[in-house]
Design an enzyme around this catalytic site. Structure first.
Site, PDB file in Angstrom:
ATOM      1  N   GLY A   1       0.774  -1.232   0.000  1.00  0.00           N
ATOM      2  CA  GLY A   1       0.000   0.000   0.000  1.00  0.00           C
ATOM      3  C   GLY A   1       0.804   1.281   0.000  1.00  0.00           C
ATOM      4  O   GLY A   1       0.320   2.310   0.484  1.00  0.00           O
TER       5      GLY A   1
ATOM      6  N   ILE B   1      -7.916  -9.003 -11.734  1.00  0.00           N
ATOM      7  CA  ILE B   1      -8.518  -8.531 -12.983  1.00  0.00           C
ATOM      8  C   ILE B   1     -10.010  -8.356 -12.745  1.00  0.00           C
ATOM      9  O   ILE B   1     -10.649  -9.212 -12.134  1.00  0.00           O
ATOM     10  CB  ILE B   1      -8.226  -9.524 -14.126  1.00  0.00           C
ATOM     11  CG1 ILE B   1      -6.739  -9.444 -14.482  1.00  0.00           C
ATOM     12  CG2 ILE B   1      -9.097  -9.238 -15.339  1.00  0.00           C
ATOM     13  CD1 ILE B   1      -6.286 -10.453 -15.510  1.00  0.00           C
ATOM     14  N   LEU B   2     -10.547  -7.228 -13.190  1.00  0.00           N
ATOM     15  CA  LEU B   2     -11.960  -6.921 -12.957  1.00  0.00           C
ATOM     16  C   LEU B   2     -12.786  -7.256 -14.196  1.00  0.00           C
ATOM     17  O   LEU B   2     -12.312  -7.096 -15.331  1.00  0.00           O
ATOM     18  CB  LEU B   2     -12.100  -5.435 -12.615  1.00  0.00           C
ATOM     19  CG  LEU B   2     -11.416  -5.038 -11.300  1.00  0.00           C
ATOM     20  CD1 LEU B   2     -11.281  -3.523 -11.189  1.00  0.00           C
ATOM     21  CD2 LEU B   2     -12.165  -5.599 -10.094  1.00  0.00           C
TER      22      LEU B   2
ATOM     23  N   ASN C   1      -6.186   3.580 -12.269  1.00  0.00           N
ATOM     24  CA  ASN C   1      -5.215   2.551 -11.901  1.00  0.00           C
ATOM     25  C   ASN C   1      -3.820   3.112 -12.113  1.00  0.00           C
ATOM     26  O   ASN C   1      -3.610   3.940 -13.008  1.00  0.00           O
ATOM     27  CB  ASN C   1      -5.406   1.308 -12.783  1.00  0.00           C
ATOM     28  CG  ASN C   1      -4.391   0.217 -12.466  1.00  0.00           C
ATOM     29  OD1 ASN C   1      -4.133  -0.094 -11.311  1.00  0.00           O
ATOM     30  ND2 ASN C   1      -3.794  -0.364 -13.498  1.00  0.00           N
TER      31      ASN C   1
ATOM     32  N   HIS D   1      -0.020   1.772 -13.104  1.00  0.00           N
ATOM     33  CA  HIS D   1       0.645   0.609 -13.688  1.00  0.00           C
ATOM     34  C   HIS D   1       2.136   0.922 -13.833  1.00  0.00           C
ATOM     35  O   HIS D   1       2.488   2.010 -14.296  1.00  0.00           O
ATOM     36  CB  HIS D   1       0.031   0.295 -15.055  1.00  0.00           C
ATOM     37  CG  HIS D   1       0.622  -0.931 -15.678  1.00  0.00           C
ATOM     38  ND1 HIS D   1       0.298  -2.205 -15.247  1.00  0.00           N
ATOM     39  CD2 HIS D   1       1.532  -1.078 -16.663  1.00  0.00           C
ATOM     40  CE1 HIS D   1       0.992  -3.075 -15.962  1.00  0.00           C
ATOM     41  NE2 HIS D   1       1.751  -2.426 -16.824  1.00  0.00           N
TER      42      HIS D   1
ATOM     43  N   LEU E   1      -7.579  -4.661 -20.209  1.00  0.00           N
ATOM     44  CA  LEU E   1      -6.549  -4.592 -19.169  1.00  0.00           C
ATOM     45  C   LEU E   1      -5.467  -3.556 -19.497  1.00  0.00           C
ATOM     46  O   LEU E   1      -4.850  -3.611 -20.571  1.00  0.00           O
ATOM     47  CB  LEU E   1      -5.899  -5.984 -19.018  1.00  0.00           C
ATOM     48  CG  LEU E   1      -4.848  -6.091 -17.914  1.00  0.00           C
ATOM     49  CD1 LEU E   1      -5.483  -5.973 -16.543  1.00  0.00           C
ATOM     50  CD2 LEU E   1      -4.072  -7.390 -18.043  1.00  0.00           C
TER      51      LEU E   1
HETATM   52  C1  GAR Z   1       3.111  -0.758  -7.671  1.00  0.00           C
HETATM   53  O1  GAR Z   1       4.370  -0.781  -8.300  1.00  0.00           O
HETATM   54  C2  GAR Z   1       2.015  -0.701  -8.710  1.00  0.00           C
HETATM   55  O2  GAR Z   1       2.323   0.073  -9.838  1.00  0.00           O
HETATM   56  C3  GAR Z   1       1.909  -2.148  -9.083  1.00  0.00           C
HETATM   57  O3  GAR Z   1       2.002  -2.837  -7.856  1.00  0.00           O
HETATM   58  C4  GAR Z   1       2.830  -2.076  -6.959  1.00  0.00           C
HETATM   59  C5  GAR Z   1       2.079  -1.899  -5.667  1.00  0.00           C
HETATM   60  O4  GAR Z   1       2.883  -1.331  -4.673  1.00  0.00           O
HETATM   61  N1  GAR Z   1       0.658  -2.403  -9.744  1.00  0.00           N
HETATM   62  C6  GAR Z   1       0.507  -3.307 -10.704  1.00  0.00           C
HETATM   63  O5  GAR Z   1       1.408  -4.027 -11.085  1.00  0.00           O
HETATM   64  C7  GAR Z   1      -0.894  -3.387 -11.269  1.00  0.00           C
HETATM   65  N2  GAR Z   1      -0.950  -4.311 -12.360  1.00  0.00           N
HETATM   66  P1  GAR Z   1       2.235  -0.662  -3.381  1.00  0.00           P
HETATM   67  O6  GAR Z   1       1.290  -1.710  -2.757  1.00  0.00           O
HETATM   68  O7  GAR Z   1       3.387  -0.386  -2.490  1.00  0.00           O
HETATM   69  O8  GAR Z   1       1.488   0.573  -3.801  1.00  0.00           O
END
Ligand code: GAR
Length: 195
Positions: A12, A92-93, A107, A109, A144
């Site tokens: 988070g 995935i939603l 989102n 990414h 996606l």
């Molecule tokens: C982040 O790097 C985010 O961009 C990635 O997961 C990590 C979460 O870190 N998201 C994805 O890969 C979505 N497909 P966090 O929990 O520390 O924010």
């Protein structure tokens, strides 16, 4: 004031960056942090900041994504969010869910979309020999990682980078980009921000 729910699956850190930014003068405020993983580290961090949290474990639902989403939606409806921010949310939603929040769901990414949708973005950037990497905030649609881009931040790929060092550099950029993009989005500005 826009009401924002944040969906997480892990530590988070992006959620915290959003929440910290919304603590100041801001057009939105956090009303819920929800996770598909009851053990997600971010839930405790949100609770410590006084933000309501919810966990809807996806595992009992198996392959029944609509049933999982119905349970998640029930939690969301209690919080009455105007917008949703996916922040490291790794489910995935279905189109039914994305349609329900069309134009209201963001989102982040960890790649410069349209490059590298899906998983293992940093390994793929390194394997391709890219000189630059980065992150993207986009609107969530049924496809996606392919919705309209709201913001992008670039970082260099440095000699000797590993997946871990590149991921850390990109994550630092994520923490700048997501709050800046949400701020604009919540104020009604959907023009893309490039950092
Ligand atoms: C982040 O790097 C985010 O961009 C990635 O997961 C990590 C979460 O870190 N998201 C994805 O890969 C979505 N497909 P966090 O929990 O520390 O924010």
């Amino acid at each position: 004031m826009k009401r924002v729910a944040i969906l997480i699956s892990g530590g988070g850190s992006n959620m915290l960056a959003l929440v910290r930014d919304m603590a100041g003068v801001h057009p939105a405020r956090p009303v819920l942090v929800a996770s598909n993983d009851p053990a997600a580290g971010g839930l405790a961090k949100a609770a410590a900041l006084g933000i309501p949290t919810a966990a809807v474990d996806h595992r009992p639902y198996g392959k029944d994504r609509p049933a999982f989403e119905a349970a998640l939606l029930a939690e969301l409806e209690k919080a009455q969010p105007d917008s949703l921010c996916l922040a490291g949310f790794m489910r995935i939603l279905t189109p039914g869910f994305t349609q329900r929040f069309a134009g209201r769901m963001l989102n982040i990414h960890p790649s410069l979309l349209p490059k590298y949708p899906g998983l293992h973005t940093h390994a793929r950037a390194l394997a391709a020999g890219d000189a630059e990497a980065g992150c993207t905030v986009h609107e969530v649609t049924a496809d996606l990682d392919a919705g309209p881009i709201l913001g992008q931040a670039r970082v260099p790929v440095l000699p000797g980078d590993t997946e871990a060092t590149l991921a850390a550099r990109v994550l630092t950029a994520e923490h700048r980009l997501y709050p800046a993009t949400l701020r604009r989005f919540a104020a009604g500005d959907r023009s893309p921000l490039f950092l």
